[in-house]
Design a protein around this motif. Structure first.
Motif, mmCIF file in Angstrom:
data_model
loop_
_atom_site.group_PDB
_atom_site.id
_atom_site.type_symbol
_atom_site.label_atom_id
_atom_site.label_comp_id
_atom_site.label_asym_id
_atom_site.label_seq_id
_atom_site.Cartn_x
_atom_site.Cartn_y
_atom_site.Cartn_z
ATOM 1 N N UNK A 308 0.836 -1.204 0.000
ATOM 2 C CA UNK A 308 0.000 0.000 0.000
ATOM 3 C C UNK A 308 0.872 1.257 0.000
ATOM 4 N N UNK A 309 1.928 1.249 0.805
ATOM 5 C CA UNK A 309 2.838 2.400 0.869
ATOM 6 C C UNK A 309 3.555 2.613 -0.461
ATOM 7 N N UNK A 310 4.069 1.533 -1.055
ATOM 8 C CA UNK A 310 4.786 1.637 -2.328
ATOM 9 C C UNK A 310 3.891 2.196 -3.432
ATOM 10 N N UNK A 311 2.631 1.816 -3.412
ATOM 11 C CA UNK A 311 1.702 2.298 -4.436
ATOM 12 C C UNK A 311 1.332 3.757 -4.199
ATOM 13 N N UNK A 352 4.059 -6.585 -5.025
ATOM 14 C CA UNK A 352 4.103 -5.480 -4.062
ATOM 15 C C UNK A 352 3.706 -4.162 -4.713
ATOM 16 N N UNK A 353 4.105 -3.983 -5.964
ATOM 17 C CA UNK A 353 3.826 -2.731 -6.672
ATOM 18 C C UNK A 353 2.482 -2.761 -7.405
ATOM 19 N N UNK A 369 -0.739 -3.373 -14.226
ATOM 20 C CA UNK A 369 -0.918 -2.687 -12.948
ATOM 21 C C UNK A 369 -2.327 -2.111 -12.870
ATOM 22 N N UNK A 370 -3.148 -2.673 -11.970
ATOM 23 C CA UNK A 370 -4.511 -2.172 -11.792
ATOM 24 C C UNK A 370 -4.508 -0.790 -11.131
#
Length: 385
Positions: A308-311, A352-353, A369-370
């Motif tokens: 969540x943080x990485x996104x 993760x991403x 990537x959604x």
């Protein structure tokens, strides 16, 4: 099947609000969603709601025959190949005719509102199971599905070609599947009723929800799911090849823990063992279908928070600094991985991403990537966001 119209429920409230669309019977041997929608939505009227609530039949021809499908699985044809075919096919048959009709409905719906839209696809399984949610891995889907307090399964889109929900996710809307139980188990209808009511509550469509009904349905799902509310990820699928004689061993249920080397099935008379110590998911106990079984594993909360943080900081642009990773279509959030160079990179890094992969040939993966296409601004004022 008393009503021939594809839209068999449509309630438009007197006040503006979200539109929530329930698909039922995408597979024609799965009636729980149809029955549950009839039960819940027939008690509502325009004074009870804001926005719009729509119930849509999936595969009408197959529902009439109580068959999963006639020619093609309607939940496997939402690919660019079949969608391109629709434009030129003036007289499509069976599932392609159903798809064309559904596509026209979606086109009209998406052009008619700028309010938040929720798509819910109601299903049952051939094996006994806890109720659970399946989603494509975008944060808007994660956040909405977290409201229900039942198991959530990510990543199935990597193993299935052409589900309706994957197509809707490419358009950026909140889209999730709900599996309520085994096909003919009456409890599957009860679970589906509970889920529909809660979905209407969390989407904000119910203007004056009844606290007793809310608690009743919340408790029903909590009990049916045995208070399991973890997030799981698909790590393996046994794909049934054409003419393969696949037989699942009797007695398995979804979410059952299995040890590595457990005998799960036979394929053309040869034993099929589990390659993992994990959980079995959707073992196949019907003649139609190409998915023999899946294996899933719980995702630790730390990794959910990290992803969540990485996104949030859009750290995925750093991925193209890695060898063998290039943009295939940046605006659509699609990376291309050269496996001869990037073979040392594991799936979990891309997950993760927010990237899920599809193999295009022996040496290249496309990673979708959604997150980059999700319509986050559409939902930012929703109470669950």
């Amino acid at each position: 099947m008393s009503k021939p119209n594809r839209v068999f429920h449509h309630i438009r409230g007197k006040e503006p609000g979200a539109t929530i669309v329930f698909f039922a019977g995408i597979h024609g041997n799965e009636f729980a969603g149809v029955n549950a929608l009839n039960s819940i939505l027939s008690t509502l009227n325009e004074d009870h709601i804001s926005g719009e609530i729509i119930g849509v039949y999936g595969n009408i021809k197959a529902l009439k025959k109580n068959k999963r499908f006639i020619d093609l699985d309607l939940n496997r044809v939402w690919t660019s190949k079949y969608l391109d075919q629709l434009k030129n096919d003036e007289n499509p048959k069976n599932e392609l005719s159903e798809q064309k009709d559904l596509f026209k409905f979606l086109e009209g719906l998406l052009a008619s509102t700028d309010q938040p839209i929720y798509f819910i696809d109601l299903h049952t399984t051939s094996s006994k199971t806890l109720p659970f949610i399946t989603i494509n891995d975008a944060m808007i889907n994660r956040k909405f599905s977290a409201c229900f307090g039942i198991p959530v399964v990510l990543g199935i889109e990597e193993y299935l070609e052409g589900p309706l929900l994957s197509y809707l996710n490419t358009l950026g809307y909140v889209s999730l599947g709900f599996e309520s139980g085994q096909h003919v188990d009456p409890q599957a209808i009860n679970n589906c009723e509970a889920f529909i009511y809660l979905a209407l509550y969390y989407s904000g469509n119910l203007k004056h929800p009844d606290p007793k009904s809310f608690q009743l349905y919340k408790n029903r799902l909590k009990k049916a799911s045995k208070q399991i509310n973890s997030v799981f990820e698909v790590i393996h699928k046994h794909h049934i090849e054409p003419n393969e004689d696949f037989k699942m061993k009797a007695g398995f249920v979804s979410f059952q823990s299995v040890e590595k080397d457990t005998l799960l099935a036979t394929s053309n008379g040869n034993p099929v063992y589990s390659n993992f110590s994990a959980k079995l998911f959707m073992p196949l106990y019907q003649k139609s279908g190409k998915d023999g079984f899946f294996i899933i594993r719980r995702i630790p909360k730390f990794f959910l928070k990290l992803s969540e943080l990485l996104r949030k900081v859009k750290a995925d642009h750093l991925l193209t600094l890695l060898p063998g990773i290039t943009w295939y279509n940046k605006s659509d959030g699609v990376l291309k991985a050269n496996l001869t160079i990037a073979r040392f990179l594991t799936k979990s890094i891309f997950h993760l991403f927010g990237y899920r992969n599809k193999q295009i040939d022996q040496t290249h993966l496309l990673l979708y990537n959604r997150e980059r296409v999700a319509r986050k601004t559409m939902y930012k004022n929703e109470k669950w966001y």
